[in-house]
Design a protein around this motif. Sequence first.
Motif, short mmCIF file in Angstrom:
data_model
loop_
_atom_site.label_atom_id
_atom_site.label_comp_id
_atom_site.label_asym_id
_atom_site.label_seq_id
_atom_site.Cartn_x
_atom_site.Cartn_y
_atom_site.Cartn_z
N ALA A 4 35.62 49.86 31.00
CA ALA A 4 34.35 50.08 30.46
C ALA A 4 33.40 49.80 31.64
O ALA A 4 32.14 50.19 32.11
N ALA A 5 33.54 48.67 32.24
CA ALA A 5 32.83 47.93 33.38
C ALA A 5 33.08 48.80 34.43
O ALA A 5 31.86 49.38 35.22
N SER A 35 33.52 51.97 34.53
CA SER A 35 32.79 53.21 34.20
C SER A 35 31.16 53.04 34.22
O SER A 35 30.46 54.12 34.85
N MET A 36 30.83 51.84 33.81
CA MET A 36 29.33 51.73 34.35
C MET A 36 28.94 51.61 35.67
O MET A 36 27.99 52.03 36.09
#
Lengths: 159, 159
Positions: B44-45, B47-48
């Motif tokens: 998630a990190a 991809s952000m």
Amino acid sequence: MNLFKKTLAIAIAVASVAVVSSVMAEEEHEKASPEKMAIEYRQAAFSMIKFHFAPMGAMVKGKMDFNKDEFAKNAEAVAALSKFPIHGFPEGSDKGADTEAKAEIWTKMDDFKKKMETFQVEATSLAEVAKGGDMAAIKPQFGKVGESCKACHEDYKEN
Amino acid sequence: MNLFKKTLAIAIAVASVAVVSSVMAEEEHEKASPEKMAIEYRQAAFSMIKFHFAPMGAMVKGKMDFNKDEFAKNAEAVAALSKFPIHGFPEGSDKGADTEAKAEIWTKMDDFKKKMETFQVEATSLAEVAKGGDMAAIKPQFGKVGESCKACHEDYKEN
């Protein structure tokens, strides 16, 4: 055409279809729509927030030993991350991938932003309070952060 | 047992299996392993970070009009987010879900952390430089951030 040529022609045709399909899949992968990217972005942000929020909840509820340094780090992370989800709600991103975001977000954007800001403010306060390491002071402020999540979820999130 | 009772018994049995399966699935969902949660967190990190990095890349390459305010915001976001992925690499999280992280991360953790810190430092510098809005100054610093990504990916990421 003899059998060898026929077989070769078929093999080339099959290989071409495979290559074209693969290239198309690749392009599709590379060119995710802006809406899909926004939806995945906000989901990533919320999942990161949850990752840091959950252990704090367990400590507040006494399900996990209170470690004030761990708590403070998680509170700081949530405060920093609270600024990010709003980037993932551009106009039109009510569709484009699986999402639990309600369409009301975009018709009541001012209210939605206000609720997001309340979350940011409360999370920032929690990070401040958490530095003191006093559970008696932490607990009510943690409650306020939780309420700010809930207030937004009730109006703008399915399920 | 008459036909009615038989049918009822079967219906109850089928319903019970459905309920039990659903509860088990729910529990499984709630109790994702810490390793799986860590893997999803770091993904998630990243991809952000990519979400904010990509438009800067397009501007640097002239594929998108240079908007200095947008660029500065994205640079600031990457700088802030650069501090997060490292939380997603606890001991044992080389397995537990689909991951492209190589096992070397955990055998060479000091080097891995050093490379992550280089990324943080370069990304923070880019955020500073970006405030000036001068593409001539931005471009080389953007390059350094890209190199810091690549240096880590080459050693520690599959594909």
